[in-house]
Design an enzyme around this catalytic site. Structure first.
Site, PDB file in Angstrom:
ATOM      1  N   GLY A 152       0.824  -1.205   0.000  1.00 26.71           N
ATOM      2  CA  GLY A 152       0.000   0.000   0.000  1.00 26.71           C
ATOM      3  C   GLY A 152       0.856   1.253   0.000  1.00 26.71           C
ATOM      4  O   GLY A 152       2.051   1.211   0.325  1.00 26.71           O
ATOM      5  N   ASP A 160       2.314  -7.582   0.849  1.00 29.00           N
ATOM      6  CA  ASP A 160       2.561  -6.780   2.048  1.00 29.00           C
ATOM      7  C   ASP A 160       1.368  -5.865   2.245  1.00 29.00           C
ATOM      8  O   ASP A 160       1.246  -4.819   1.606  1.00 29.00           O
ATOM      9  CB  ASP A 160       3.856  -5.985   1.926  1.00 29.00           C
ATOM     10  CG  ASP A 160       4.350  -5.519   3.295  1.00 29.00           C
ATOM     11  OD1 ASP A 160       3.518  -5.047   4.098  1.00 29.00           O
ATOM     12  OD2 ASP A 160       5.556  -5.631   3.564  1.00 29.00           O
ATOM     13  N   ASP A 161       0.478  -6.266   3.124  1.00 34.45           N
ATOM     14  CA  ASP A 161      -0.793  -5.561   3.332  1.00 34.45           C
ATOM     15  C   ASP A 161      -0.622  -4.474   4.392  1.00 34.45           C
ATOM     16  O   ASP A 161      -1.135  -4.572   5.501  1.00 34.45           O
ATOM     17  CB  ASP A 161      -1.876  -6.567   3.741  1.00 34.45           C
ATOM     18  CG  ASP A 161      -3.257  -5.938   3.813  1.00 34.45           C
ATOM     19  OD1 ASP A 161      -3.485  -4.921   3.129  1.00 34.45           O
ATOM     20  OD2 ASP A 161      -4.115  -6.457   4.551  1.00 34.45           O
ATOM     21  N   GLU A 162       0.102  -3.431   4.019  1.00 34.38           N
ATOM     22  CA  GLU A 162       0.346  -2.316   4.934  1.00 34.38           C
ATOM     23  C   GLU A 162       0.187  -0.990   4.199  1.00 34.38           C
ATOM     24  O   GLU A 162       0.191  -0.931   2.971  1.00 34.38           O
ATOM     25  CB  GLU A 162       1.775  -2.375   5.486  1.00 34.38           C
ATOM     26  CG  GLU A 162       2.118  -3.580   6.308  1.00 34.38           C
ATOM     27  CD  GLU A 162       3.557  -3.501   6.808  1.00 34.38           C
ATOM     28  OE1 GLU A 162       3.744  -3.035   7.956  1.00 34.38           O
ATOM     29  OE2 GLU A 162       4.473  -3.869   6.052  1.00 34.38           O
ATOM     30  N   TYR A 163       0.107   0.073   4.998  1.00 37.13           N
ATOM     31  CA  TYR A 163       0.202   1.461   4.518  1.00 37.13           C
ATOM     32  C   TYR A 163      -0.871   1.864   3.517  1.00 37.13           C
ATOM     33  O   TYR A 163      -0.647   2.722   2.667  1.00 37.13           O
ATOM     34  CB  TYR A 163       1.604   1.734   3.944  1.00 37.13           C
ATOM     35  CG  TYR A 163       2.692   1.442   4.934  1.00 37.13           C
ATOM     36  CD1 TYR A 163       2.694   2.047   6.193  1.00 37.13           C
ATOM     37  CD2 TYR A 163       3.706   0.545   4.636  1.00 37.13           C
ATOM     38  CE1 TYR A 163       3.687   1.775   7.115  1.00 37.13           C
ATOM     39  CE2 TYR A 163       4.708   0.261   5.559  1.00 37.13           C
ATOM     40  CZ  TYR A 163       4.689   0.887   6.802  1.00 37.13           C
ATOM     41  OH  TYR A 163       5.665   0.609   7.721  1.00 37.13           O
TER      42      TYR A 163
END
Length: 289
Positions: A106, A144-147
């Site tokens: 993200g 990468d399920d972040e931000y």
């Protein structure tokens, strides 16, 4: 004079080989330069001459968008320099047997892996990722399920993973995930373990116990890697950590962003401590220009 048991042991060592590590090691490079990427293939295990790393994850491309249903893939200057201007370096690593994945992350916008998107939008996002992996000849996608400004929608998350795996052009490729504080995605009826080929635990606390829950979720030990960062785990402690990973039967370690913390000499020393745990006291890792 050798007894029968000793002779048998010697024979078995001759048959199977001595000092050969079964572990695989993954490296994440954070916004790497072309030289950083090239260097991955220059760290060789002294006893075999083979690369220390089995996999490289390029970190990271982004998922941009003003609304969850209109996600767009974005490649920053560092990713573009690798994929568009220096793809031959990637091919060189692959020729050595090193798989090269790309991480999608993200980007502080209203789009991402687990935003509340429609099934059609999830499939479109998945297919766009696969199309670029094929375009650049890469070996997989790392989640990468972040931000993202929006997150936590398990249904959308599963839809993206499922669509990636369903795409025939992705057959035989790796779908990995950064594992951290994500237990909600490993529950029935839709379990991320059903779609992932491997995972990298990224708490960086140095404890192999952080991998155990994922075995409970249905991932096999040979699909799991414990994250190590030179920022948090000095060379004096990594051998013990790697030994715990080896003793508990997990696949190997993932090293986060050594390009940000280690020069080539200190990286060789760092990796040597890991390979000693994996393959024996006599082994070392050398940087071969």
């Amino acid at each position: 004079m050798f007894g029968k048991s000793a002779l048998l042991a010697v024979g078995l060592m001759a048959f199977f080989g001595v000092g050969e590590a079964s572990a695989r090691n993954v490296v994440f490079l954070n916004n790497p330069s072309p030289q950083d990427v090239k260097d991955v293939g220059k760290y060789l295990v002294s006893g075999t001459g083979q690369p220390f790393f089995s996999d490289l994850v390029l970190f990271a491309a982004n998922i941009n968008g003003s609304t969850p249903n209109t996600p767009v893939l974005y490649y920053n200057a560092e990713m573009s320099a690798i994929l568009k201007d220096n793809l031959s370096i990637v091919r060189g690593l692959q020729a050595q047997g090193i798989k090269v994945q790309i991480s999608y992350l993200g980007n502080h916008q209203n789009a991402g892996w687990s935003c509340n998107m429609s099934s059609a939008a999830a499939t479109k996002l998945a297919n766009a990722m696969v199309a670029d992996v094929v375009k650049y000849g890469l070996d997989g996608i790392s989640v990468d399920d972040e931000y993202s400004q929006c997150s936590g929608n398990a249904k959308a998350f599963y839809s993206v993973l499922k669509a990636i795996r369903a795409n025939s052009k992705f057959a035989g490729k790796t779908l990995s995930k950064a594992l951290w504080s994500d237990s909600s995605y490993f529950r029935s009826p839709s379990n991320a373990a059903d779609y992932l080929t491997e995972g990298y635990e990224m708490t960086y606390a140095g404890s192999v116990s952080y991998l155990a829950p994922y075995v409970g979720y249905g991932m096999s030990k040979n699909a799991l890697f414990l994250g190590i960062s030179p920022q948090f785990s000095p060379a004096s402690s990594v051998r013990s950590i790697a030994q715990d990973v080896e003793d508990d039967g997990y696949q190997g370690v993932m090293i986060w962003a050594p390009n940000a913390f280690l020069d080539t000499a200190s990286a060789s020393a760092y990796y040597t401590q890991i390979v000693k745990a994996q393959a024996g006291e006599a082994e070392s890792v050398e940087y071969v220009p």
